[in-house]
Write an enzyme that holds these catalytic residues in place. Structure first.
Site, short mmCIF file in Angstrom:
data_model
loop_
_atom_site.label_atom_id
_atom_site.label_comp_id
_atom_site.label_asym_id
_atom_site.label_seq_id
_atom_site.Cartn_x
_atom_site.Cartn_y
_atom_site.Cartn_z
N LYS A 108 -66.20 -103.73 85.50
CA LYS A 108 -66.78 -104.22 86.68
C LYS A 108 -68.39 -103.74 87.15
O LYS A 108 -69.05 -104.30 87.65
CB LYS A 108 -65.94 -103.72 87.90
CG LYS A 108 -64.52 -104.50 87.90
CD LYS A 108 -63.67 -104.05 88.86
CE LYS A 108 -62.23 -104.82 88.98
NZ LYS A 108 -61.39 -104.62 89.97
N ASP B 111 -62.30 -107.64 95.86
CA ASP B 111 -61.24 -106.94 96.00
C ASP B 111 -60.74 -106.48 97.21
O ASP B 111 -59.62 -106.34 97.75
CB ASP B 111 -61.39 -105.68 94.88
CG ASP B 111 -61.10 -106.01 93.40
OD1 ASP B 111 -60.29 -106.98 93.23
OD2 ASP B 111 -61.65 -105.13 92.75
P1 NDP Z 1 -60.23 -95.98 87.97
O1 NDP Z 1 -59.92 -95.87 86.81
O2 NDP Z 1 -61.64 -96.38 88.19
O3 NDP Z 1 -59.65 -94.95 88.94
C1 NDP Z 1 -58.37 -94.18 88.54
C2 NDP Z 1 -58.02 -93.46 89.75
O4 NDP Z 1 -56.75 -92.85 89.31
C3 NDP Z 1 -58.95 -92.06 89.87
O5 NDP Z 1 -59.05 -91.77 91.15
C4 NDP Z 1 -58.43 -90.87 88.96
O6 NDP Z 1 -58.37 -89.67 89.39
C5 NDP Z 1 -56.72 -91.45 89.09
N1 NDP Z 1 -56.08 -90.96 88.39
C6 NDP Z 1 -55.78 -91.41 87.31
N2 NDP Z 1 -54.93 -90.60 86.59
C7 NDP Z 1 -54.48 -89.47 87.28
C8 NDP Z 1 -53.48 -88.37 87.24
N3 NDP Z 1 -52.71 -88.12 86.23
N4 NDP Z 1 -53.41 -87.81 88.32
C9 NDP Z 1 -54.03 -87.91 89.46
N5 NDP Z 1 -55.00 -89.08 89.54
C10 NDP Z 1 -55.23 -89.72 88.45
O7 NDP Z 1 -59.32 -97.53 88.27
P2 NDP Z 1 -59.63 -98.41 89.61
O8 NDP Z 1 -60.05 -97.72 90.58
O9 NDP Z 1 -60.22 -99.59 88.92
O10 NDP Z 1 -57.94 -98.92 89.81
C11 NDP Z 1 -57.06 -98.01 90.33
C12 NDP Z 1 -55.62 -98.60 90.44
O11 NDP Z 1 -55.84 -99.66 91.39
C13 NDP Z 1 -55.05 -99.23 89.08
O12 NDP Z 1 -53.77 -99.06 89.01
C14 NDP Z 1 -55.31 -100.71 89.24
O13 NDP Z 1 -54.63 -101.50 88.27
C15 NDP Z 1 -55.18 -100.84 90.55
N6 NDP Z 1 -55.99 -102.05 91.08
C16 NDP Z 1 -55.23 -103.21 91.46
C17 NDP Z 1 -55.74 -104.16 91.99
C18 NDP Z 1 -54.81 -105.24 92.53
O14 NDP Z 1 -55.29 -106.36 92.81
N7 NDP Z 1 -53.56 -105.03 92.78
C19 NDP Z 1 -57.14 -104.43 92.00
C20 NDP Z 1 -57.78 -103.30 91.30
C21 NDP Z 1 -57.52 -102.29 91.08
P3 NDP Z 1 -59.57 -88.86 88.90
O15 NDP Z 1 -61.08 -89.56 89.51
O16 NDP Z 1 -59.45 -87.37 89.02
O17 NDP Z 1 -59.77 -89.26 87.39
#
Ligand code: NDP
Length: 286
Positions: free
Chosen positions: A77, A114
């Site tokens: 993205k 989004d």
């Molecule tokens: P990113 O990879 O950019 O961000 C992931 C986030 O999850 C970060 O804040 C990360 O924290 C956190 N995270 C991951 N693993 C852990 C863990 N074990 N413990 C605590 N925090 C954790 O992903 P996106 O922002 O693009 O997407 C996030 C979610 O939203 C996904 O599930 C995606 O599928 C969903 N989504 C759904 C959409 C829809 O239309 N329904 C559209 C876009 C996204 P940290 O910063 O500490 O790593």
């Protein structure tokens, strides 16, 4: 009615798609091809997975009239925005694009739908942003898009909770109405929340569970989970059990697809039950 797999593809067929890696799990082809078929369009919408470093090469091959455009998902993205010649305010503010439109002159327009999808899903659950403090879990691209859409809609305060506090602080620096918290601060932030949004990948199939007590949250707070595999996440089940209104990730996914389809094909999608199709596709196979 023929299925997308059996309908005629001609020399005039328009090409669109979703680009991501992995992308085979994406529901976007199901949604867009159902709309294409119901609208009687001569078009096809594919799932495209470039090599890990091949996004730019794929876009170079698709632009300039080959494809009308693509949706973009993880992990491309930010790169999609960087490659665009013009970008909407939503894409520039989010620092990421989920839609690239390829113009005949070879230029690329980027947008981010989004935030639109999120606000549509929240509105369906009865949420109105003005005078409504929000709690957002996560600080990735989805959380950033959520925060900006909530501010735009008039949310007075947003508590951003993330494992890596520095990432939450970086987003909080964008606007004084956003505060950054680590996971330990979540309970206090929930105290007067009108909406809670999970924008982490926690709770998704194959990922660790989301461990968060909803106890401090008012029962009137809308609880939204962006995760849609599974559709009824543990967070949403817990919210429903105590009477909170809920919104799921599928509503957001369909909500972001509506303006994408309109931009790709020049007309709004027909009103058919794409949610039902997606729900069937999401039922785990034995
Ligand atoms: P990113 O990879 O950019 O961000 C992931 C986030 O999850 C970060 O804040 C990360 O924290 C956190 N995270 C991951 N693993 C852990 C863990 N074990 N413990 C605590 N925090 C954790 O992903 P996106 O922002 O693009 O997407 C996030 C979610 O939203 C996904 O599930 C995606 O599928 C969903 N989504 C759904 C959409 C829809 O239309 N329904 C559209 C876009 C996204 P940290 O910063 O500490 O790593």
């Amino acid at each position: 009615m023929s299925s997308p797999a059996t309908r005629d593809v001609t020399a005039r067929t328009l090409l669109a798609g979703v680009v991501g890696r992995p992308v085979r799990h994406s529901l976007s082809p199901l949604i867009h091809n159902a709309w294409i078929q119901a609208a009687g369009l001569d078009a096809v919408y594919l799932a495209l997975a470039p090599q890990a470093d091949g996004f730019e090469r794929l876009v170079a091959g698709l632009r300039g009239g080959v494809a009308v455009g693509v949706n973009v998902t993880l992990p491309y993205k930010e790169e999609a925005l960087a490659l665009a010649d013009q970008a909407s305010q939503a894409a520039r503010r989010a620092g990421a694009a989920n839609l690239m439109l390829f113009r005949d002159d070879g230029t690329i327009e980027a947008d981010n739908t989004d935030g639109h999808g999120l606000m549509l899903a929240l509105a369906q659950a009865g949420y109105c942003a003005s005078n409504s403090p929000a709690v957002v879990l996560g600080a990735g691209g989805a959380a950033r898009a959520a925060v900006l859409a909530l501010l735009e809609a008039g949310a007075p305060r947003i508590a951003l909770v993330n494992r890596s506090l520095d990432r939450a602080q970086a987003i909080a620096a964008l606007d004084p109405r956003i505060s950054a918290h680590d996971w330990a601060g979540a309970a206090r932030a929930l105290d007067d929340a009108a909406v809670l949004i999970n924008a982490t990948s926690l709770g998704m199939e194959g990922q660790p569970p989301l461990e968060l007590s909803l106890e401090p949250a008012p029962v009137t707070a809308v609880v939204m989970d962006m995760v849609y595999r599974p559709l009824r996440t543990r967070l949403l089940q817990a919210a429903q059990a105590r009477g909170n209104p809920t919104a799921d990730g599928l509503s957001m996914l369909i909500g972001q697809a509506v303006p994408s389809f309109a931009a790709l094909f020049g007309q709004p999608p027909p009103e058919i039950d794409v949610r039902g199709l997606c729900e069937k596709a999401l039922v785990p196979r034995p």
